[in-house]
Design an enzyme around this catalytic site. Structure first.
Site, short mmCIF file in Angstrom:
data_model
loop_
_atom_site.label_atom_id
_atom_site.label_comp_id
_atom_site.label_asym_id
_atom_site.label_seq_id
_atom_site.Cartn_x
_atom_site.Cartn_y
_atom_site.Cartn_z
CG ASP A 137 0.38 2.82 -3.69
OD1 ASP A 137 1.15 3.78 -3.70
OD2 ASP A 137 0.36 1.97 -2.78
CB SER A 138 4.18 4.94 -6.48
OG SER A 138 4.61 4.46 -5.21
N GLY A 139 3.55 1.70 -6.27
CA GLY A 139 4.24 0.41 -6.25
C GLY A 139 5.25 0.28 -5.14
CG ASP A 157 6.22 5.75 -0.87
OD1 ASP A 157 5.89 4.99 -1.82
OD2 ASP A 157 5.71 5.67 0.25
CD GLN A 167 6.97 6.63 3.77
OE1 GLN A 167 7.05 6.25 4.94
NE2 GLN A 167 6.13 6.07 2.90
N GLY A 189 3.43 5.13 5.24
CA GLY A 189 4.14 4.53 6.36
C GLY A 189 3.32 4.40 7.62
CG ASP A 221 -5.75 3.06 0.19
OD1 ASP A 221 -5.38 1.87 0.15
OD2 ASP A 221 -4.99 3.98 0.54
CB CYS A 267 -28.69 -1.85 5.15
SG CYS A 267 -27.41 -1.75 3.86
CB CYS A 292 -26.52 -2.62 0.37
SG CYS A 292 -26.61 -4.15 1.32
CB CYS A 309 -29.49 -5.19 3.41
SG CYS A 309 -28.04 -5.44 4.46
CG HIS A 368 -23.61 -5.20 4.07
ND1 HIS A 368 -24.78 -4.52 4.33
CD2 HIS A 368 -22.84 -5.10 5.20
CE1 HIS A 368 -24.74 -4.02 5.57
NE2 HIS A 368 -23.57 -4.37 6.12
#
Length: 376
Positions: free
Chosen positions: A92-94, A146, A198, A225, A275, A313, A315, A318, A344
């Site tokens: 990400d740009s910050g 942005d 945006q 945004g 994300d 599950c 994982c 689990c 998990h």
């Protein structure tokens, strides 16, 4: 630069499955990117992330610029070697962190003046500087700087932010090309650059932003945004409106979303990449995701429970630990609780995206979506 190919679509929704090729391998979409802000997904090793099925992680320009800094990361030829991660990284740009964390001084056409949230030192982050830092990090996907605004925001404020974001996006595109030339990168290794839409919660502004950015030859487009405090129905309405305006042959990324339900609905609207801190942050707070909904491991009803978090599950957590043991660790504030809970939740999110993709490829996304909600 990375290439994106759509391999399957849904007949009844805008859901699609694709393949995104980066210098560090193939990323199958739809994809969820665990947040590794400081070069680590909190409490997990890279091997554990790979074991959960993670294809790509997210790092952050603002945080890594302040600590440890490019002078350190350059010694390792980039973030991949520094954090021992040989798969793809998006940074990400910050912009969002300046908006949410830093003591902001002033935003001008030149860039964002801010004070570090760590030591109060003053900095200027320009579009060129953001790209320079991300090239130093060796990111596979670079985000344009942005101007992220609060919710609610006036139409005038949203208009000013989108216009500044567009001007910055053009400068980021030029900076990347100049940076690639100066670093003498080969054709197969340069990073991709994504523009960020945006415009607040105003549809006509979102349309203007999306159309303006579509004129710039970005490798992908993100909708920023959102998930900044607005009601869920407004978030979905803006995403539904904006996604079709963006070029269909490029990946479309919704930043900061979401819950499992968000992912299912946004995929249906045509989004490819996501994300969010929810799976990791909630794990550290004792909330675990299952097909039947989230559970809170601190609940007294789990004190004697010999079952895993989710029966069936696969994982690591689990397969080896009971709800009773995980509750004990959490209540005792043992560090192992964070790791096991996070394993998990990340596994759950990775499997969710895998099942979504499989359903799209089989043209059974509607059936998957219905079953997803019926299981709650």
């Amino acid at each position: 630069m990375s290439n994106f190919k759509i391999v399957a679509t849904s007949d009844t929704t805008r859901a699609r499955a694709g393949v995104l090729q980066t210098a560090h391998g193939e990323v199958k979409t739809p994809v969820f990117m665990p947040v590794g802000t400081l070069g680590t997904v909190k409490s997990l090793s890279p091997e554990e992330l790979i074991g959960c099925g993670t294809q790509i992680v997210l790092g952050n320009t603002y945080h890594l610029y302040l600590r440890p800094g490019c002078d350190v990361i350059r010694r390792f030829d980039g973030l991949h070697n520094f954090m021992h991660w040989n798969r793809s990284i998006l940074t990400d740009s910050g912009g969002f962190q300046i908006f949410s964390l830093a003591k902001l001084g002033k935003i001008t056409d030149e860039g964002a003046c801010f004070q570090s949230h760590i030591d109060g030192s003053s900095h200027l982050l320009t579009p060129e500087k953001s790209v320079e830092i991300q090239l130093c990090l060796g990111s596979d996907i670079i985000m344009c700087l942005d101007d992220c605004i609060k919710y609610p925001a006036s139409r005038e404020h949203a208009k000013e932010a989108l216009e500044l974001t567009t001007r910055w996006a053009k400068r980021c595109n030029i900076a990347l090309q100049e940076g690639i030339a100066s670093l003498d990168l080969t054709v197969s290794t340069p990073p991709s650059l994504f523009g960020i839409v945006q415009g607040g919660m105003f549809k006509e502004l979102r349309k203007r932003s999306a159309e303006n950015l579509s004129e710039i030859p970005f490798s992908g487009y993100a909708i920023g945004g959102l998930s900044v405090g607005e009601p869920k129905d407004i978030m979905l309405e803006i995403a539904d409106f904006t996604l079709p305006i963006l070029p269909d042959h490029k990946p479309k990324y919704i930043m900061g979303a979401g819950t499992p339900e968000d992912l299912v609905e946004l995929v249906a609207l045509g989004a490819d990449m996501f994300d969010c801190v929810i799976p990791t942050r909630n794990a550290r707070n004792g909330q675990m995701f299952t097909k039947k909904g989230a559970i809170n491991i601190c609940n007294a009803r789990f004190k004697y429970d010999t079952q895993p978090i989710e029966p069936g599950c696969n994982c690591y957590t689990c397969q080896n630990y009971s709800r009773a043991y995980l509750r004990h660790l959490y209540m005792a504030k043992e560090l192992l609780a964070y790791r096991l809970n996070t394993i998990h939740n990340i596994y759950f999110y990775m499997k969710l995206m895998e099942h979504i993709r499989t359903a799209i490829c089989r043209n059974q996304f509607d059936e998957f979506r219905k079953a997803f909600y019926e299981s709650k």
